[in-house]
Scaffold this active site. Structure first.
Site, PDB file in Angstrom:
ATOM      1  N   CYS A 102       0.840  -1.198   0.000  1.00  0.00           N
ATOM      2  CA  CYS A 102       0.000   0.000   0.000  1.00  0.00           C
ATOM      3  C   CYS A 102       0.878   1.252   0.000  1.00  0.00           C
ATOM      4  CB  CYS A 102      -0.876  -0.027   1.242  1.00  0.00           C
ATOM      5  SG  CYS A 102      -1.818   1.459   1.466  1.00  0.00           S
ATOM      6  N   GLN A 324     -18.807  -8.891  13.060  1.00  0.00           N
ATOM      7  CA  GLN A 324     -17.376  -9.082  12.811  1.00  0.00           C
ATOM      8  C   GLN A 324     -17.001  -8.559  11.425  1.00  0.00           C
ATOM      9  OE1 GLN A 324     -14.930  -9.936  14.667  1.00  0.00           O
ATOM     10  NE2 GLN A 324     -15.734 -11.129  16.375  1.00  0.00           N
ATOM     11  N   TYR A 353     -22.391 -11.632  25.742  1.00  0.00           N
ATOM     12  CA  TYR A 353     -21.891 -10.630  24.786  1.00  0.00           C
ATOM     13  C   TYR A 353     -22.217 -11.127  23.368  1.00  0.00           C
ATOM     14  CZ  TYR A 353     -18.954  -9.571  28.896  1.00  0.00           C
ATOM     15  OH  TYR A 353     -18.484  -9.305  30.154  1.00  0.00           O
ATOM     16  N   ASP A 422     -17.706 -13.596  24.736  1.00  0.00           N
ATOM     17  CA  ASP A 422     -16.999 -12.911  23.646  1.00  0.00           C
ATOM     18  C   ASP A 422     -17.027 -11.418  23.940  1.00  0.00           C
ATOM     19  OD1 ASP A 422     -15.898 -12.039  21.280  1.00  0.00           O
ATOM     20  OD2 ASP A 422     -17.575 -12.641  20.010  1.00  0.00           O
ATOM     21  N   CYS A 449     -10.742 -10.647  21.789  1.00  0.00           N
ATOM     22  CA  CYS A 449     -10.014  -9.828  20.810  1.00  0.00           C
ATOM     23  C   CYS A 449      -8.849  -9.112  21.486  1.00  0.00           C
ATOM     24  CB  CYS A 449     -10.952  -8.835  20.137  1.00  0.00           C
ATOM     25  SG  CYS A 449     -11.792  -7.756  21.298  1.00  0.00           S
TER      26      CYS A 449
END
Ligand code: SAH
Length: 496
Positions: A102, A324, A353, A422, A449
């Protein structure tokens, strides 16, 4: 496999000194002066993707440097035990270094690891998880391929083609400094200066197209971009979301005003330019805040949701619901969550969650009954709608904080064979962990995460009688430093 901590050093903490005096002493302790050029060996990467360098026993953080490299760097900032330096020259290059594909990688804060070979990124992510489990969780991790009673941390599940994976773009709108033209792009690394961008290599092409179109229409209609300094202007952000399987597109215009000027023209022009658009939504945010969304959301045209599909299950997704961002890897992640739940068809499962009920519905196909809880009411409405849409009748959803709703369920006599959590980055609420320890499901599946809060919470569950069996990192966010994991814990009894 267990590395020493990088930020160590054996300085004594001096508690009761004036701040300035301490800062001066700090600089005196450091082996380097600001602006000095030094040769540094890079021994690791921080969780932000900066190289961790060691020179004369001192730690320097250097953006852009990779483990195994030797670099020349200019010292920019010095603290007591560490400092920051700018990469000047690569003296010895890592074999894992690659040319970032990039053009704007260096300026943009979106990706941090494009200069790092993808296989090396995956290995680093696994090691990052291991380091967190060991250092923060004080957990015992089995060495790779080693027979031991430690936690098995699997290799990171990567993507075959790790580009164009994001289904959602949230892009700030601003003004070009010189031309005064409306622009949309990204904040330059560490700033709030917007740089115009037409193409993002980790973004689905549809979303890039939405941003280009919104920019064009905004210019045509003479829309004023929001100005953070003055609080004036109309358009703050554009959010684009694509159902990657269905091709459906949602466009959300986040405005600083209640009434969008020329709303009819906006709708007409967006529909002309984007045939796949199914939903055009306005969200009003008049507050002076970095938070993108405000509280008021209204559908300007079309449906208030778009649909997408994961592993044959259809999902309705509204503008404010969490979904997601990498659908291909999401299927990989959820399949592992279901596998770890070890379902035979009779189990009662709690999905804490739960968002729009994604994991819940994957579980419901194999479980007796699933109870989902989530704090955002719109997401729970989506979850209930999604269960119906798929003819799933054994999933029940409730809106509220998991740490409040689940203890109440327990009092009402609900039990669980498996609890799936989660949580967001900050991890599970302590009250929820306490409830899990009281309910003692046979298995806990922890989707995370954030490896550091995962490690912290696993320690609490281990102390309460659970054993962490295995952890699998799944690469949901290639070229960024983000790491997602799915972990299996089993009830071990508290009779030790
Ligand atoms: N499992 C879902 C969502 C995960 S994201 C999926 O994979 O799509 C984490 C979710 O937790 C978000 O939807 C967020 O709104 C929700 N959340 C945050 N704090 C919460 C709390 N205290 N109780 C319940 N849900 C919460």
């Amino acid at each position: 496999m267990r590395k020493g901590t990088n930020k160590g050093g054996s300085h004594n903490g001096r508690s009761n000194r004036g701040r300035n005096a301490a800062a001066e002493k700090e600089r005196a302790d450091a082996p380097f002066q600001k602006n000095e050029e030094v040769t540094v060996d890079i021994i690791g990467l921080t969780h932000d993707g900066e190289g961790v360098g060691r020179a004369n026993g001192f730690t320097l953080f250097i953006q852009g440097a990779l483990p195994g490299e030797r670099v020349r760097a200019k010292v920019m900032k010095v603290k007591k035990q560490y400092g920051y330096a700018r990469l000047v020259e690569l003296l010895e290059k890592s074999a894992d270094r690659q040319e970032p594909p990039c053009d704007i990688f260096k300026e943009c804060g979106g990706c941090q690891l494009q200069h790092f070979d993808y296989a090396a990124q995956l290995a680093w992510k696994r090691q990052h998880v291991v380091d967190n489990l060991v250092r923060i969780g004080k957990l015992n991790v089995a060495g790779e391929g080693e027979a031991s009673d430690g936690i098995v941390v699997h290799p990171t599940v990567g993507m075959d083609k790790p580009w164009r994976y994001r289904n959602k773009a949230s892009v700030p709108i601003g003004t070009h400094n010189a031309s005064g033209e409306l622009i949309a792009g990204f904040y330059a690394r560490g700033t709030h200066r917007i740089i115009d961008m037409d193409d993002c290599l980790i973004e689905h092409e549809h979303n890039d197209e939405v941003v280009r179109v919104v920019k064009r229409i905004g210019r045509e209609l003479g829309v004023t971009p929001y100005d953070e300094e003055t609080g004036c202007g109309v358009l703050r952000h554009v959010m684009a979301r694509t159902g990657v399987v269905t091709g459906e597109i949602m466009v959300v215009l986040i405005t600083n005003v209640k009434k969008l000027p020329s709303a009819d023209r906006w709708i007409e022009r967006i529909r002309e330019e984007l045939p796949g658009v199914k939903s055009i939504v306005q969200n009003v945010n008049t507050r002076e805040t970095n938070v993108i969304f405000g509280d008021e959301t209204r559908t300007l045209w079309g449906s208030d949701v778009i649909y997408d599909e994961l592993d044959g299950i259809r999902f309705a997704i509204s503008a404010r619901s969490f979904y997601q961002v990498n659908p291909m890897q999401t299927v990989e992640l959820y399949r592992r969550a279901v596998e770890y739940a070890g379902l035979t068809g009779n189990e009662d499962v709690i999905d804490a969650y739960c968002g729009i009920g994604t994991i819940s519905l994957f579980l419901a196909r194999k479980a007796g009954r699933v109870y989902g809880v989530e704090i955002v009411p719109e997401a729970i409405e989506d979850a209930a709608r999604n269960a119906k849409l798929n003819g799933i009748e054994n999933a029940i959803f409730e809106a509220g904080p998991a740490e409040v709703v689940i203890p109440r369920w327990r009092e009402e006599g609900i039990t669980a064979d498996v609890i799936v959590v989660d949580p967001p980055r900050k991890g599970c609420d302590p009250a929820l962990l306490e409830t899990i320890l009281k309910m003692q499901p046979e298995r806990v599946v922890y989707v995370s995460c954030n490896p550091s809060t995962l490690a912290r919470d696993l320690r609490v569950l281990e102390d309460g009688g659970y054993r962490t069996v295995e952890v699998v990192p799944v690469d949901m966010f290639p070229h960024t430093t983000h790491v997602e994991c799915c972990s299996l814990l089993v009830w071990n009894g508290n009779n030790e």
